[in-house]
Design an enzyme around this catalytic site. Structure first.
Site, PDB file in Angstrom:
ATOM      1  CB  SER A  28      -8.682   2.044  -3.366  1.00  0.00           C
ATOM      2  OG  SER A  28      -7.430   1.794  -2.763  1.00  0.00           O
ATOM      3  CG  HIS A  29     -10.634   3.649   2.576  1.00  0.00           C
ATOM      4  ND1 HIS A  29     -11.193   4.042   3.756  1.00  0.00           N
ATOM      5  CD2 HIS A  29      -9.303   3.657   2.798  1.00  0.00           C
ATOM      6  CE1 HIS A  29     -10.229   4.290   4.633  1.00  0.00           C
ATOM      7  NE2 HIS A  29      -9.083   4.069   4.071  1.00  0.00           N
ATOM      8  CD  GLN A  56      -9.307   8.152   8.909  1.00  0.00           C
ATOM      9  OE1 GLN A  56      -9.696   8.677   7.886  1.00  0.00           O
ATOM     10  NE2 GLN A  56      -8.238   7.372   8.932  1.00  0.00           N
ATOM     11  NE  ARG A  89      -7.013  12.975   6.909  1.00  0.00           N
ATOM     12  CZ  ARG A  89      -8.077  12.190   7.046  1.00  0.00           C
ATOM     13  NH1 ARG A  89      -9.263  12.711   7.235  1.00  0.00           N
ATOM     14  NH2 ARG A  89      -7.960  10.874   7.019  1.00  0.00           N
ATOM     15  CG  ASN A 128      -4.769   4.362  -4.159  1.00  0.00           C
ATOM     16  OD1 ASN A 128      -5.813   3.731  -4.113  1.00  0.00           O
ATOM     17  ND2 ASN A 128      -3.819   4.213  -3.277  1.00  0.00           N
ATOM     18  CE1 TYR A 155       0.583   3.333  -5.321  1.00  0.00           C
ATOM     19  CE2 TYR A 155       1.884   4.261  -3.540  1.00  0.00           C
ATOM     20  CZ  TYR A 155       0.718   4.216  -4.258  1.00  0.00           C
ATOM     21  OH  TYR A 155      -0.319   5.037  -3.919  1.00  0.00           O
ATOM     22  CG  HIS A 208      -1.963   1.003   1.244  1.00  0.00           C
ATOM     23  ND1 HIS A 208      -3.126   0.859   0.534  1.00  0.00           N
ATOM     24  CD2 HIS A 208      -2.045   2.198   1.868  1.00  0.00           C
ATOM     25  CE1 HIS A 208      -3.881   1.923   0.727  1.00  0.00           C
ATOM     26  NE2 HIS A 208      -3.254   2.750   1.528  1.00  0.00           N
ATOM     27  CD  GLU A 215      -3.711   3.122   8.487  1.00  0.00           C
ATOM     28  OE1 GLU A 215      -4.839   3.091   7.975  1.00  0.00           O
ATOM     29  OE2 GLU A 215      -2.733   2.528   8.000  1.00  0.00           O
ATOM     30  CG  ASP A 253      -3.070  13.265   4.347  1.00  0.00           C
ATOM     31  OD1 ASP A 253      -2.208  13.402   3.463  1.00  0.00           O
ATOM     32  OD2 ASP A 253      -3.800  12.263   4.429  1.00  0.00           O
ATOM     33  CE  LYS A 255      -3.338   9.752  -4.241  1.00  0.00           C
ATOM     34  NZ  LYS A 255      -2.434   9.702  -3.096  1.00  0.00           N
TER      35      LYS A 255
END
Lengths: 733, 219
Positions: free
Chosen positions: A91-92, A311, A113, A529, A49, A46, A309, A265, A88
């Site tokens: 993905s989530h 937010q 962000r 991404n 890459y 993630h 993580e 961010d 941009k």
């Protein structure tokens, strides 16, 4: 709490033996528990890459209007009037499968962000969604949660959600895709970057407090799913759009001063990736004292602080004499503001916690020696071109059209859009369902941006190279169809397990096709991404390179939609050959998912599109809709449903079977409504662009060339039925 | 008329409102932070839409207890004009400046779509540029717009002519007696759920909301 560091733990953290040995080499000793955590997230698929970098390099990223391409938090292009668009898509997917509401909501928060961290006020959100079969009981719960999550976050934060796309396919049953895109606007000469500078400058943490949520989320996003994936729910973060809204306003207020040296961010891998990337890009060192990190919970360890993580958090490097100005702004907005470290000249990241050094890692090798794999690839075998004449039309045009308009992949998405605030900001010129691309005006100016997301995954599975090319071309086409000048794209590459050669082959081929289209259409990639390992129990998704496209209109008043006005000639631009391979008609009516997908001819694409755009800007085209899923007849029906005005269609050419002519998905085509077909076609012929008059608009019915007549009301009822009926059904799981 | 827009944390339609007010009056409204306590010089106080304090408690409940509300109560007491839209309407009911409450939409889903409003009376400072009984288009964007009051209150509102707008056609959020907006007894405080400020420019699809701002500018 802290466990012994060894190869077994490294494997648990997602590092293979070779990668762990490289860590040992870099450190010259056994890393601490926290250090291993830092390496494992920075070297996760993630964040690093590692499987895709070699291929991504093939994508064109430059054009005279590109200010910042890939490598920053988001892409930046000049759009005129001294302004830049920053955008941009990200993905989530994995979090949205485990916990649909929060997964989707935090996906929106994260991409917002990435955009405002560069100095832009977000003006629009879009989303590209792929779900499993509607027949799978789980799909409905996921759709419901994802839609509520996107709406819950976007509506509250006050950024209009103006567009997107939804597909259904059983291949996404265990792995839905949630790709969120944000577009923001900033002065072109006030773009904020993340490279840290200035030895001794304070490192400042702002936003929400840190908790134990989302620890190792980036690692989760880099692995396949199995039956026990729901146990990973604690790795999904929880979003707070109210705090995000405050953070946007506070950051923009601070950005209007000269206090910021660098800002980023805290997204995937939280404090770790933000601090490592900022210091790494600046070629400096960074020292953090975790005792000063605002914490939501007590007893958190250094490892938890570094990998959380949580937010709505940002990291900034400030000019030292400007701390007070910055602090006052964040206090006004009731946000935490804490100096948690400073920039050093050591080239290392040093992390202190409760009087101990918990991590001390050289940054250059952590960044530069991240794994890079040229994984083996296998090409997808080509499928043969289908002969339309040999494919039986069992339903005829009328029934075929009605069935297509009602199917999950083509039916009205109003049930979804109606839950997203698309008008906040007061600048939305073309809302969802009004045009091929959303059009959002810039406050106080005539200028507008046009936005779209596109991909046809079934084409990509059949021929990844052609599918990748088609996704880029369709985005370009959708922007063109509103009259916009396409400028650039963001790509969200969703694929299966890259360790399988056939998956890596799909990826490589899709990139090839995308690169060719970007090149031919002057439509570079400026951000993106990659989401790999989209597999559950060994079953991969359809290859889905989702494209987010951005274009510009000098004058928003020139934008056209696809609602069909009365008493105009209907003309199709581009050649209709009757290509049924991989068409929706073939799948929905004949139950077949085979054949080669329709080819894209990039020179033709460009010529047709440039002609259409010029005619729109000349005011000759009153409505325009590109021909995509479902073919020509569906395109005309969608135009009629949008305005409530019917049409009478002419007979098709004899040499092409009717079902192939009206339902084929030949590329590079647009249906336009013009006052005078004859003169319009003369102009198109002069430009070398094929154009054929296929009917005339007016009345309240759609009259097909075989004599069948359907009222627009009936079509609308067919079209609108699926979502409400499906979502309000009584077998909710 | 000198207008001010109150900004609570989490409000998000203050820019839309400022554009609509300025377009009609030619004058930029004053932006009032929720911690300010001096509203002197303002004829019209506008509370725009959004999610004040995230609406994590009841919608508008936190904002109704913000420092600026004391000044807003005083402004109302001296006969000043107040317009509350969407979250602003919710805040005014929470503050007791308007009757009733806004509950979850009947569908339990956020509703973002056009709606049609009927003008119940055209003799107030807000509606002078409309005709009585006229319907006009507006944009709704809310999760909690289901107007509720007991029958006695509803009867009184109707009897005293304090219903400002009703939903024409489908009553999408389930509001009691299809009420979309109400006045205070002196007709100087108006709260409504839909957003007239988002339809003041033909480019955005129409100007149906503009007469409201034109009327306020001329008052």
């Amino acid at each position: 709490m802290e466990r012994d560091v060894n190869q077994a733990l490294a494997r648990e953290f997602g590092l293979n033996a070779e990668e762990y040995n490289r860590v040992l080499e870099i450190m010259g000793r056994t890393p601490s528990f926290t250090e291993l955590g830092v390496f494992s997230v920075m070297w996760s698929e993630h964040c690093s890459y590692k499987s895709s970098r070699v291929w991504l390099k093939q994508l064109p990223t430059k054009a005279p209007w590109v200010i910042h391409g890939p490598g920053e938090n988001a892409g930046v292009v000049a759009i005129g009037d001294g302004l830049a668009a920053i955008f941009k898509m990200e993905s989530h997917n994995h979090p949205s499968f485990i916990e649909p509401y929060q997964g989707a909501a935090t996906g929106v928060g994260g991409i917002l962000r990435d955009v405002f961290t560069m100095g832009a006020r977000p003006i629009a959100n879009l989303n590209a969604l792929r779900f499993g079969s509607p027949d799978n009981a789980r799909t409905r719960r996921i759709v419901d949660g994802v839609v509520r999550g996107i709406g819950g976050y976007g509506n509250c934060v006050g950024v209009p959600t103006v567009g997107g796309e939804i597909n259904f396919h059983p291949a996404y049953d265990g792995n839905p895709l949630v790709n969120a895109m944000t577009v923001g606007i900033a002065p072109a000469d006030r773009i904020f970057l993340s490279a840290a500078a200035g030895i001794g400058n304070p490192v400042v943490y702002v936003g929400s407090k840190t908790g134990r949520d989302g620890i190792h989320g980036a690692t989760m996003a880099s692995a396949e799913f199995d039956a026990n994936s729901e146990e990973k729910r604690p790795t999904v973060q929880v979003g707070d759009p109210f705090t995000e809204k405050l953070l946007i306003e506070a950051c923009l207020e601070l950005m209007a001063t000269d206090a910021i040296v660098a800002i980023q961010d805290m997204g995937a891998a939280g404090l770790t990736s933000s601090s490592v990337e900022m210091a790494g890009k600046g070629g400096v060192g960074i020292e953090l004292n975790l005792d000063n990190v605002p914490a939501r919970e007590t007893g958190m360890t250094a490892y938890e602080f570094m990998l959380s993580e949580s937010q709505e958090r940002m990291l900034m490097v400030l000019k030292p004499e400007r701390e007070a100005v910055a602090r006052a702004i964040f206090e006004k907005w009731d946000l935490d503001f804490s100096i948690i470290g400073h920039i050093t000249d050591t080239g290392r990241i040093t992390v202190r916690h409760q009087g101990e050094i918990k991590a001390d890692i050289p940054l250059a090798p952590l960044n530069d020696q991240a794994p890079l794999y040229t994984r083996p690839t296998v090409e997808t075998p080509k499928q043969e071109q289908l002969n339309a004449a040999r494919i039986e039309d069992r339903l005829g045009l009328t029934a075929g059209l009605r069935k297509l308009l009602a199917c999950p992949d083509l039916c009205s998405r109003a049930w979804v859009w109606d839950q997203y605030d698309s008008t906040v900001g007061g600048q939305t010129v073309k809302r969802p369902g009004a045009a091929d691309a959303a059009v959002v005006k810039l406050e106080g100016l005539k200028r507008a941006v046009a936005l779209t997301t596109d991909c046809t995954p079934r084409y990509c599975l059949a021929d990844p190279e052609m599918g990748g090319m088609q996704a880029v071309a369709e985005a370009w086409r959708n922007l063109t169809a509103v009259g916009a000048r396409p400028l650039a794209i963001t790509d969200n590459m969703n694929f299966g397990n890259p360790e399988k050669p056939e998956i890596m082959g799909q990826f490589a081929a899709a990139i090839r096709g995308m690169a060719a289209a970007c090149e031919a259409l002057d439509f570079p990639v400026v951000s993106g991404n990659v989401s790999l390992y989209n597999e559950t129990e060994g079953k991969g998704i359809l290859p889905t390179p989702a494209i987010g496209g951005l274009g510009v209109l000098d004058d928003a008043a020139q934008a056209v939609g696809y609602g069909l006005p009365s008493w105009l000639d209907i003309v199709v631009i581009g050649k209709t050959q009757g290509w049924l391979g991989q068409s929706l008609w073939l799948r929905e009516i004949n139950g077949r998912e085979d054949g080669a997908p329709p080819p894209v001819d990039l020179a033709v694409e460009r010529a047709n599109g440039d002609f259409v755009r010029a005619r729109i800007l000349a005011g000759e085209i009153r409505a325009c809709h590109d021909v995509s899923d479902g073919g020509l007849l569906v395109t005309v029906a969608e135009m009629a449903m949008a305005s409530g005005v019917g049409a009478r269609l002419s007979a098709h050419p004899r040499e092409i079977p009717g079902h192939a002519y009206w339902f084929g998905e030949d590329q590079g085509r647009y249906v336009v409504a013009v006052p005078d077909a004859a003169s319009f076609i003369r102009a198109s012929e002069a430009a070398g662009v094929p154009a054929v008059r296929i009917g005339v608009s007016g009345g309240g019915d759609l009259t097909l060339p075989d004599g069948g007549t359907i009222s627009i009301e009936t079509l609308r009822a067919d079209h609108a039925g699926f979502f409400p009926a499906w979502m309000n059904g009584d077998n909710r799981s | 008329m000198k207008a001010g827009i109150v900004v609570f944390p989490g409000i998000n339609r203050e820019r839309d409102m400022a554009i609509a007010l300025e377009q009609s009056s030619g004058e930029k409204p004053r932006m009032v932070w929720h911690k300010e306590t001096d509203l002197s010089g303002l004829d019209l106080v506008v509370i725009p839409g959004g999610f004040s304090f995230g609406d994590y408690l009841r919608c508008g409940a936190m904002a109704a207890r913000s420092p600026v509300m004391t000044a807003i109560h005083a402004h109302a007491a001296r006969g000043g004009y107040i317009l509350g839209v969407c979250n602003g309407f919710q805040i005014l009911t929470e503050a007791g400046l308007l009757p009733g409450a806004l509950l979850r939409n009947a569908s339990l889903r956020f509703l973002s779509m056009d709606c049609q409003l009927t003008v119940e009376r055209a003799d107030t400072v807000f509606t002078k540029r409309y005709q009585k009984g006229q319907t006009f288009r507006s944009v709704m964007a809310h999760g909690d717009g289901n107007f509720f009051a007991d029958d006695a209150t509803l009867d009184r509102l109707e009897g005293e002519g304090l219903v400002a707008f009703r939903y024409a056609g489908e009553n999408l959020n389930g509001s009691a007696r299809a009420i979309a907006g109400v006045y205070s007894p002196n007709l100087r405080v108006l709260g409504l759920m839909p957003h007239p400020e988002d339809l003041v420019d033909p480019l955005m699809g129409g100007t149906d909301g503009k007469p409201l701002f034109d009327a306020l500018a001329a008052a």
